[in-house]
Scaffold this motif. Structure first.
Motif, PDB file in Angstrom:
ATOM      1  N   UNK A 544       0.817  -1.210   0.000  1.00  0.00           N
ATOM      2  CA  UNK A 544       0.000   0.000   0.000  1.00  0.00           C
ATOM      3  C   UNK A 544       0.857   1.269   0.000  1.00  0.00           C
ATOM      4  N   UNK A 545       2.097   1.172   0.509  1.00  0.00           N
ATOM      5  CA  UNK A 545       2.888   2.379   0.747  1.00  0.00           C
ATOM      6  C   UNK A 545       4.153   2.481  -0.104  1.00  0.00           C
ATOM      7  N   UNK A 546       4.388   1.525  -1.013  1.00  0.00           N
ATOM      8  CA  UNK A 546       5.676   1.535  -1.712  1.00  0.00           C
ATOM      9  C   UNK A 546       5.850   2.769  -2.604  1.00  0.00           C
ATOM     10  N   UNK A 547       4.750   3.446  -2.954  1.00  0.00           N
ATOM     11  CA  UNK A 547       4.869   4.648  -3.788  1.00  0.00           C
ATOM     12  C   UNK A 547       5.345   5.863  -2.985  1.00  0.00           C
ATOM     13  N   UNK A 548       5.314   5.780  -1.661  1.00  0.00           N
ATOM     14  CA  UNK A 548       5.778   6.897  -0.845  1.00  0.00           C
ATOM     15  C   UNK A 548       7.302   7.023  -0.935  1.00  0.00           C
ATOM     16  N   UNK A 549       7.798   8.178  -0.535  1.00  0.00           N
ATOM     17  CA  UNK A 549       9.240   8.388  -0.535  1.00  0.00           C
ATOM     18  C   UNK A 549       9.915   7.412   0.430  1.00  0.00           C
ATOM     19  N   UNK A 550      11.093   6.952   0.033  1.00  0.00           N
ATOM     20  CA  UNK A 550      11.819   6.007   0.883  1.00  0.00           C
ATOM     21  C   UNK A 550      12.122   6.615   2.242  1.00  0.00           C
ATOM     22  N   UNK A 551      12.400   7.905   2.261  1.00  0.00           N
ATOM     23  CA  UNK A 551      12.707   8.558   3.538  1.00  0.00           C
ATOM     24  C   UNK A 551      11.521   8.500   4.493  1.00  0.00           C
ATOM     25  N   UNK A 552      10.299   8.624   3.962  1.00  0.00           N
ATOM     26  CA  UNK A 552       9.120   8.558   4.823  1.00  0.00           C
ATOM     27  C   UNK A 552       8.906   7.139   5.344  1.00  0.00           C
ATOM     28  N   UNK A 553       9.160   6.160   4.495  1.00  0.00           N
ATOM     29  CA  UNK A 553       9.034   4.772   4.944  1.00  0.00           C
ATOM     30  C   UNK A 553      10.039   4.469   6.049  1.00  0.00           C
ATOM     31  N   UNK A 554      11.263   4.950   5.877  1.00  0.00           N
ATOM     32  CA  UNK A 554      12.296   4.711   6.889  1.00  0.00           C
ATOM     33  C   UNK A 554      11.950   5.438   8.182  1.00  0.00           C
ATOM     34  N   UNK A 555      11.442   6.658   8.068  1.00  0.00           N
ATOM     35  CA  UNK A 555      11.071   7.410   9.270  1.00  0.00           C
ATOM     36  C   UNK A 555       9.995   6.679  10.066  1.00  0.00           C
ATOM     37  N   UNK A 556       9.005   6.143   9.366  1.00  0.00           N
ATOM     38  CA  UNK A 556       7.963   5.388  10.059  1.00  0.00           C
ATOM     39  C   UNK A 556       8.495   4.131  10.723  1.00  0.00           C
ATOM     40  N   UNK A 557       9.401   3.442  10.036  1.00  0.00           N
ATOM     41  CA  UNK A 557       9.990   2.230  10.608  1.00  0.00           C
ATOM     42  C   UNK A 557      10.780   2.540  11.876  1.00  0.00           C
ATOM     43  N   UNK A 558      11.625   3.548  11.824  1.00  0.00           N
ATOM     44  CA  UNK A 558      12.455   3.877  12.987  1.00  0.00           C
ATOM     45  C   UNK A 558      11.614   4.384  14.156  1.00  0.00           C
ATOM     46  N   UNK A 559      10.587   5.162  13.864  1.00  0.00           N
ATOM     47  CA  UNK A 559       9.730   5.655  14.940  1.00  0.00           C
ATOM     48  C   UNK A 559       8.975   4.504  15.598  1.00  0.00           C
ATOM     49  N   UNK A 560       8.543   3.542  14.794  1.00  0.00           N
ATOM     50  CA  UNK A 560       7.875   2.380  15.367  1.00  0.00           C
ATOM     51  C   UNK A 560       8.782   1.574  16.273  1.00  0.00           C
ATOM     52  N   UNK A 561      10.035   1.376  15.847  1.00  0.00           N
ATOM     53  CA  UNK A 561      10.992   0.642  16.681  1.00  0.00           C
ATOM     54  C   UNK A 561      11.258   1.406  17.973  1.00  0.00           C
ATOM     55  N   UNK A 562      11.422   2.721  17.866  1.00  0.00           N
ATOM     56  CA  UNK A 562      11.679   3.522  19.064  1.00  0.00           C
ATOM     57  C   UNK A 562      10.521   3.423  20.057  1.00  0.00           C
ATOM     58  N   UNK A 563       9.293   3.512  19.557  1.00  0.00           N
ATOM     59  CA  UNK A 563       8.127   3.450  20.444  1.00  0.00           C
ATOM     60  C   UNK A 563       8.019   2.091  21.121  1.00  0.00           C
ATOM     61  N   UNK A 564       8.261   1.021  20.365  1.00  0.00           N
ATOM     62  CA  UNK A 564       8.167  -0.318  20.944  1.00  0.00           C
ATOM     63  C   UNK A 564       9.222  -0.533  22.020  1.00  0.00           C
ATOM     64  N   UNK A 565      10.455  -0.102  21.745  1.00  0.00           N
ATOM     65  CA  UNK A 565      11.508  -0.268  22.745  1.00  0.00           C
ATOM     66  C   UNK A 565      11.221   0.554  23.993  1.00  0.00           C
ATOM     67  N   UNK A 566      10.675   1.738  23.812  1.00  0.00           N
ATOM     68  CA  UNK A 566      10.324   2.564  24.969  1.00  0.00           C
ATOM     69  C   UNK A 566       9.221   1.908  25.790  1.00  0.00           C
ATOM     70  N   UNK A 567       8.256   1.315  25.094  1.00  0.00           N
ATOM     71  CA  UNK A 567       7.142   0.690  25.809  1.00  0.00           C
ATOM     72  C   UNK A 567       7.598  -0.518  26.617  1.00  0.00           C
ATOM     73  N   UNK A 568       8.392  -1.400  26.004  1.00  0.00           N
ATOM     74  CA  UNK A 568       8.802  -2.587  26.752  1.00  0.00           C
ATOM     75  C   UNK A 568       9.771  -2.228  27.868  1.00  0.00           C
ATOM     76  N   UNK A 569      10.555  -1.151  27.676  1.00  0.00           N
ATOM     77  CA  UNK A 569      11.438  -0.704  28.754  1.00  0.00           C
ATOM     78  C   UNK A 569      10.614  -0.261  29.961  1.00  0.00           C
ATOM     79  N   UNK A 570       9.527   0.482  29.709  1.00  0.00           N
ATOM     80  CA  UNK A 570       8.675   0.942  30.806  1.00  0.00           C
ATOM     81  C   UNK A 570       7.932  -0.218  31.452  1.00  0.00           C
TER      82      UNK A 570
END
Length: 746
Positions: A544-570
């Motif tokens: 669904x998202x491959x037409x988006x800019x690669x930078x936006x896809x990477x930003x979403x991926x990294x933000x998701x990883x950051x949020x998950x790590x923060x959640x499990x740390x808490x």
């Protein structure tokens, strides 16, 4: 004019039947003995096909219509040989035979042959009993069809129809599960049985049903029960069914199935009569280990009142549960209050005028429960907080910690409140709020009685509650919050080396080391799972998202990883704090995005890992990761090559060998992102003769999932360049990366 002989009779029997059809009553009496002898001789030599044709012809002549006295006398006197159960029994057989018997006896009495009529009556009664018994032995499910419309009674041994035709049930009942069909037919015959024999027949059914092996018969009986439950007029039959098969009141599968059917019927807005039937049926499951009241409430626990076509079914189920409520069940009262609160909010949004009055009436019925004000508070809180887990307005970590603390403070004061809250949280919380519910329930487990309640939850009717209770039980068995050494696990004999290691790990005799310097397999699995969830989501949504800019896809991926790590740390810190232990790991992740416009070479990420472990290692290193996405050539046709310039890789490899390629792809085999060493990707391009991309199939064959690579290789310190100039270059202007990810581990 002589009556014609139907062509349906076998040719060898047609001459005899012609004589029978022509005889007058006086001649028929005198000739009947000869007819029987001739017919008996024919029977001994007839083939199966001839007998089958004779049976069909005889039944056709027994059906309503004008017949000569000779025909009636012949058919009735020879029915035990003419009517053999080769095929399915004709409906109304007994009633039709009795009608023809009356015709024959009446004709003889009219002809002045009273003595012969009495003898014929007695002989044909025995013949009819024989015919009926034969059919029931071969077709036990056809009892009702055979005897429809004929009154009967039961003397404890035999069914007696019209005070003349007897069927010995012990002769026709099969053994084991084979008897279920006839027992069900007998149960359906109860309403038509005379009052003096009805109780004896019901007791006979219960006695014989108790002898049937339950495991073998439960599946067949279950189908019959739920056929009644889903029939609008089957309510009375259900109660009679369970009265005859009392073991069914203890059958967990039946209770679960009734709950699922009720949930589905409420969801789709099925017939109100079926909802009433299923509620009534669940009320009958009141023998341990099943609990029909919880089954009925469970049908509403996971339902979506906002999307329901009609709230009337939910109202009926709640009213039914309120009417059958047990006074010593605070958890049920709390679940009812929560469901009523959800129903109230859905009704208000729809503009239902009596919503406020209904909630007031429901609360008035439950206000006698101890701690009622606290139960109402928790019901309202959960009705408000839990839906937010499904929306973008998910509660923050600090807010959730404060919420769990208030739940523990309010509901932990009295044992009865803790009991109610623990079951309610484990049972009713939606999947999105599962972790918060388990943490809140764990904070309420303070005494040995509370721990016994968690163990009892392992037998709860709800599979979700049992699953969550297992998680808490595992934690409690490890000694959390008890201030003592863990309770020993019951001994077992592992069959393999892996099982032995797991056994030692479970008993805490020997901890199973991890694959990295963290030396904790559970912690590593937790981190891999957190990153893997984000990775799987990115791969699943790539089409669904491959037409988006690669930078936006990477930003979403990294933000998701950051949020998950923060959640499990808490979550990990909160969970361990309740057990009086410190977290074994402090992991922080920050993402910095370069403000410059992406270069022609594409998007690149730099992972800067800093580890400070006293007495072990202090290091700071960087891993450079160019990113490429897979695109489509047409609708649903993915390109065979991942676009990645050879010059880009060459320039990167001249600066550092700690370089990997990250490929964003859809879920071809598994939902994951591919990571390939940059040197290997360059070799694949060289081998394939590709100038501007890496072959997709080759990359898939040598790749590793992002989650495993990030945890085992990057955090595990297997990769990375420690040279200060290389680390600093990751943030430089021309040679820097588009995204700089700082991972700090202490």
């Amino acid at each position: 004019m002589q009556p014609s002989v139907e062509a349906g009779w076998p040719e060898s029997l047609q001459p005899l039947y012609a004589q029978v059809a022509e005889a007058v009553p006086q001649e028929a009496v005198a000739a009947s003995a000869g007819w029987r002898d001739t017919f008996a001789h024919w029977v001994r030599g007839a083939s199966l096909e001839e007998r089958t044709r004779a049976q069909a012809a005889a039944w056709e002549r027994l059906s309503p219509g004008e017949r000569t006295p000779g025909e009636v006398l012949f058919l009735v006197s020879t029915c035990s040989e003419l009517l053999w159960p080769y095929a399915e029994p004709p409906p109304g057989l007994l009633r039709q035979l009795l009608a023809r018997q009356r015709d024959a006896v009446a004709a003889l009495r009219d002809a002045g042959e009273a003595e012969v009529a009495d003898r014929l009556q007695k002989e044909t009664d025995a013949a009819l009993s024989t015919v009926l018994t034969r059919y029931l032995k071969r077709h036990p499910d056809a009892l009702l069809a055979l005897v429809r419309g004929v009154p009967c009674t039961f003397d404890g041994r035999a069914l007696r129809f019209q005070d003349a035709v007897d069927v010995d049930l012990k002769q026709v009942l099969g053994a084991g599960p084979k008897s279920v069909g006839l027992l069900e037919q007998l149960r359906a015959l109860l309403p038509d049985t005379r009052e003096e024999g009805r109780d004896r027949l019901a007791e006979f059914i219960r006695t014989r049903a108790a002898r049937v092996p339950w495991r073998e018969a439960s599946e067949v009986l279950g189908e019959r029960l739920f056929a009644l439950a889903t029939s609008p007029d089957g309510r009375g039959g259900m109660r009679g069914f369970l009265a005859c098969y009392p073991n069914g009141r203890k059958e967990p599968d039946w209770c679960s199935r009734a709950g699922l059917l009720l949930a589905r019927t409420v969801e789709v807005g099925g017939p109100p009569a079926v909802v009433e039937n299923l509620c009534d049926l669940l009320t009958l499951f009141d023998s341990p280990p099943v609990d029909g009241l919880r089954g009925a409430l469970g049908a509403l626990v996971q339902s979506d009142f906002e999307a329901a076509a009609d709230l009337g079914h939910a109202r009926f189920v709640l009213d039914h549960c309120l009417g059958t409520m047990r006074k010593n069940e605070p958890a049920l009262a709390l679940a009812l209050l929560w469901l009523e609160e959800r129903l109230f909010r859905a009704a208000v949004r729809r503009g239902v005028p009596e919503a406020f009055e209904r909630r007031t009436r429901a609360r008035a019925k439950l206000e006698s429960f101890p701690g009622f004000a606290h139960l109402v508070w928790l019901a309202e809180e959960c009705a408000e907080v839990w839906p937010r887990f499904r929306s973008p307005a998910r509660p923050g970590l600090d807010g959730l910690v404060a919420w769990r603390g208030e739940v523990a403070q309010r509901m932990g004061k009295k044992p009865v409140l803790r009991k109610a809250a623990i079951e309610f949280l484990l049972w009713c919380a939606p999947d999105e709020a599962s972790s918060e519910a388990e943490l809140a329930a764990l904070a309420l487990v303070r005494t040995a009685t509370d721990r016994r309640l968690v163990r009892r939850m392992l037998e709860h009717p709800s599979p979700k509650a049992r699953f969550r209770a297992r998680s808490l039980q595992s934690w409690l068995q490890a000694g959390a919050g008890q201030g003592t050494t863990p309770a020993p696990v019951e001994p077992s004999e592992p069959a393999t080396l892996t099982a032995s290691l797991r056994h030692l790990h479970a008993t805490r005799a020997v901890p199973v080391g991890g694959r990295t310097w963290l030396r904790d397999r559970d912690l590593e699995d937790l981190l891999v799972g957190a990153v893997g969830r984000v990775e799987a989501d990115v791969a699943s949504r790539h089409p669904e998202r491959f037409r988006e800019e690669t930078s936006e896809l990477v930003a979403g991926l990294l933000e998701g990883v950051r949020s998950e790590l923060e959640r499990i740390q808490a979550d990990l810190g909160s969970l361990l704090a309740q057990g009086g232990r410190a977290s074994p790991l402090s992991l922080a992740m920050t993402v910095q995005r370069a403000p410059t416009v992406p270069r022609d070479g594409g998007v690149e990420v730099a992972f800067v890992v800093s580890v400070e472990r006293e007495g072990f290692v202090r290091t700071r290193r960087v891993v450079r990761v160019p990113v490429a996405k897979l695109e489509q050539r047409g609708e649903g046709q993915w390109l065979p090559t991942l676009r990645l310039g050879r010059e880009r890789l060459d320039a990167l490899l001249t600066r550092t060998e700690a370089a990997f390629c990250l490929f964003l792809v859809p879920a071809f085999v598994r939902a994951e992102c591919w990571v390939v060493p940059a040197r290997l990707a360059r070799a694949l391009m060289e081998t394939q003769g590709a100038l501007s991309g890496v072959p997709r199939e080759a990359a898939q064959g040598v790749s590793r999932p992002l989650a495993q690579w990030l945890v085992y290789d990057v955090l595990g310190l297997w990769v990375g360049d420690e040279r200060p100039d290389v680390v600093d270059a990751a943030r430089a202007g021309d040679t820097g990366a588009d995204f700089v990810v700082d991972l700090i581990v202490r």
